[in-house]
Design a protein around this motif. Sequence first.
Motif, short mmCIF file in Angstrom:
data_model
loop_
_atom_site.label_atom_id
_atom_site.label_comp_id
_atom_site.label_asym_id
_atom_site.label_seq_id
_atom_site.Cartn_x
_atom_site.Cartn_y
_atom_site.Cartn_z
N GLY A 155 0.78 -1.24 0.02
CA GLY A 155 -0.22 -0.03 0.07
C GLY A 155 1.15 1.26 0.03
O GLY A 155 0.48 2.18 -0.81
N ARG A 156 1.79 1.08 1.00
CA ARG A 156 2.69 2.43 1.04
C ARG A 156 3.35 2.73 -0.61
O ARG A 156 3.56 3.73 -0.93
N LEU A 157 3.88 1.59 -1.03
CA LEU A 157 4.56 1.81 -2.47
C LEU A 157 3.44 2.32 -3.48
O LEU A 157 4.06 3.22 -4.19
N LEU A 158 2.37 1.77 -3.45
CA LEU A 158 1.47 2.30 -4.53
C LEU A 158 1.17 3.67 -4.36
O LEU A 158 1.09 4.74 -5.18
N VAL A 159 0.81 4.09 -3.00
CA VAL A 159 0.36 5.36 -2.70
C VAL A 159 1.68 6.46 -2.94
O VAL A 159 1.47 7.65 -3.57
N ALA A 160 2.97 5.99 -2.63
CA ALA A 160 4.06 6.75 -3.07
C ALA A 160 4.18 7.28 -4.50
O ALA A 160 4.80 8.25 -4.60
N ARG A 161 3.66 6.44 -5.31
CA ARG A 161 3.89 6.74 -6.76
C ARG A 161 2.38 7.12 -7.40
O ARG A 161 2.18 7.49 -8.46
N GLY A 162 1.70 7.40 -6.35
CA GLY A 162 0.30 8.37 -6.65
C GLY A 162 -0.86 7.47 -7.17
O GLY A 162 -1.82 7.93 -7.65
N ASP A 163 -0.64 6.17 -6.91
CA ASP A 163 -1.90 5.28 -7.19
C ASP A 163 -2.94 5.51 -5.81
O ASP A 163 -2.88 5.87 -4.99
N ARG A 164 -4.25 4.95 -6.20
CA ARG A 164 -5.24 5.20 -5.43
C ARG A 164 -5.59 3.72 -4.83
O ARG A 164 -5.72 2.66 -5.42
N VAL A 165 -5.38 3.41 -3.55
CA VAL A 165 -5.41 2.33 -3.00
C VAL A 165 -6.66 2.41 -1.87
O VAL A 165 -6.82 3.10 -1.01
N VAL A 166 -7.30 1.22 -1.88
CA VAL A 166 -8.22 0.85 -0.80
C VAL A 166 -7.85 -0.37 -0.22
O VAL A 166 -7.62 -1.45 -0.79
N GLY A 167 -7.89 -0.34 0.99
CA GLY A 167 -7.60 -1.39 1.97
C GLY A 167 -8.72 -1.90 2.43
O GLY A 167 -9.49 -1.19 3.51
N ILE A 168 -8.62 -3.32 2.55
CA ILE A 168 -9.88 -4.01 3.32
C ILE A 168 -9.26 -4.55 4.42
O ILE A 168 -8.28 -5.19 4.46
N VAL A 169 -9.75 -4.10 5.74
CA VAL A 169 -9.23 -4.46 6.89
C VAL A 169 -10.47 -5.01 7.85
O VAL A 169 -11.48 -4.72 7.67
N ARG A 170 -9.94 -6.09 8.80
CA ARG A 170 -10.97 -6.72 9.38
C ARG A 170 -11.33 -5.70 10.67
O ARG A 170 -12.51 -5.85 11.29
N ASN A 171 -10.41 -5.16 11.41
CA ASN A 171 -10.75 -4.19 12.60
C ASN A 171 -10.60 -2.92 12.40
O ASN A 171 -9.77 -2.40 11.74
N ALA A 172 -11.61 -2.23 13.16
CA ALA A 172 -11.70 -0.70 13.00
C ALA A 172 -10.58 -0.15 13.54
O ALA A 172 -10.10 1.20 12.95
N GLU A 173 -9.58 -0.62 14.38
CA GLU A 173 -8.48 -0.02 14.86
C GLU A 173 -7.52 0.24 13.91
O GLU A 173 -6.63 0.91 14.00
N HIS A 174 -7.59 -0.58 12.71
CA HIS A 174 -6.31 -0.20 11.70
C HIS A 174 -6.86 0.73 10.70
O HIS A 174 -6.05 1.07 9.76
N GLU A 175 -8.12 1.51 10.82
CA GLU A 175 -8.18 2.51 10.07
C GLU A 175 -7.34 3.67 9.87
O GLU A 175 -7.02 4.03 8.85
N GLU A 176 -7.30 4.33 11.05
CA GLU A 176 -6.37 5.44 11.32
C GLU A 176 -4.91 4.99 10.69
O GLU A 176 -4.35 5.93 10.08
N PRO A 177 -4.24 4.32 10.97
CA PRO A 177 -2.90 4.16 10.70
C PRO A 177 -2.91 3.97 9.02
O PRO A 177 -1.93 4.56 8.28
N LEU A 178 -3.85 3.13 8.63
CA LEU A 178 -3.82 3.35 7.05
C LEU A 178 -4.05 4.53 6.38
O LEU A 178 -3.51 5.02 5.29
N HIS A 179 -5.32 5.26 7.15
CA HIS A 179 -5.55 6.55 6.35
C HIS A 179 -4.23 7.64 6.45
O HIS A 179 -4.05 8.34 5.75
N ARG A 180 -3.60 7.56 7.67
CA ARG A 180 -2.59 8.22 7.57
C ARG A 180 -1.33 7.95 6.58
O ARG A 180 -0.64 9.13 6.14
N GLU A 181 -1.14 7.00 6.13
CA GLU A 181 -0.46 6.39 5.09
C GLU A 181 -0.96 6.60 3.57
O GLU A 181 -0.42 6.35 2.60
N GLY A 182 -2.21 7.27 3.40
CA GLY A 182 -2.76 7.45 2.08
C GLY A 182 -3.56 6.37 1.59
O GLY A 182 -4.18 6.43 0.62
N VAL A 183 -3.61 5.40 2.42
CA VAL A 183 -4.61 4.32 1.89
C VAL A 183 -6.13 4.54 2.39
O VAL A 183 -6.18 5.08 3.45
#
Length: 225
Positions: free
Chosen positions: A17-45
């Motif tokens: 996800g970080r690699l894709l975001v770094a080059r400008g791609d749009r990334v949607v990340g499916i996660v099981r737990n709500a606690e993982h939302e904020e860390p991914l959001h901060r990284e652009g996912v």
Amino acid sequence: MRVVIAGANGRVGRRLGRLLVARGDRVVGIVRNAEHEEPLHREGVEPVVLDLERATVDQVASIVVDNDAVVFAAGTKLGSESDVGRKDKVDRAAAILLADAAGEVAVRQYLMMSSMGVELLGSGQPLPDGLDELYLRAKRAAEDGVRARPVVDLTVLRPGRLTDEPGTGRVTLARSAEFGTVSRDDVAAVMLALLDRPCTGAVLEVVAGPVPVAEAVAGATPAHA
């Protein structure tokens, strides 16, 4: 490119996800737990909380729609007794669910992270240390199940034993490789390159090696890809 990653908070999925975001791609990340939302959001996912063990095809399809590719990077932990009952649901069924959802909304490109050792099942040869049979059987069933869905174009990547060592940017990538280790950084880099240059129908094994990732992927994929 617009990519959906199942298992986006996993140790490989997060790196990809970080690699894709770094080059400008749009990334949607499916996660099981709500606690993982904020860390991914901060990284652009863009995180979406959905338990793939309980989700329906339509629920997953609503996430996958209008994307260019899906990546299955989810999985249970090797050797964890607490995960034995979940291996079939996560490592097999969730992978097939993602394929069915992608096919429903005409997203054809599917990149699956599996595992080396799958090819040894039923051969009578001993499995490499650290790999358990239940995990590998689920991964093989996932490969077979997704491959049977003609609505998606599948590329399977089977890494060797994963490590958290810093990536070198160099690997051995082949239809068959001697079992070894490979860093999660380098696996993510190979997956990024395979999204750009898919090898539909192929099963590729990857371990640490001497070949730059871009060169290794170009050598393993068709010239027209």
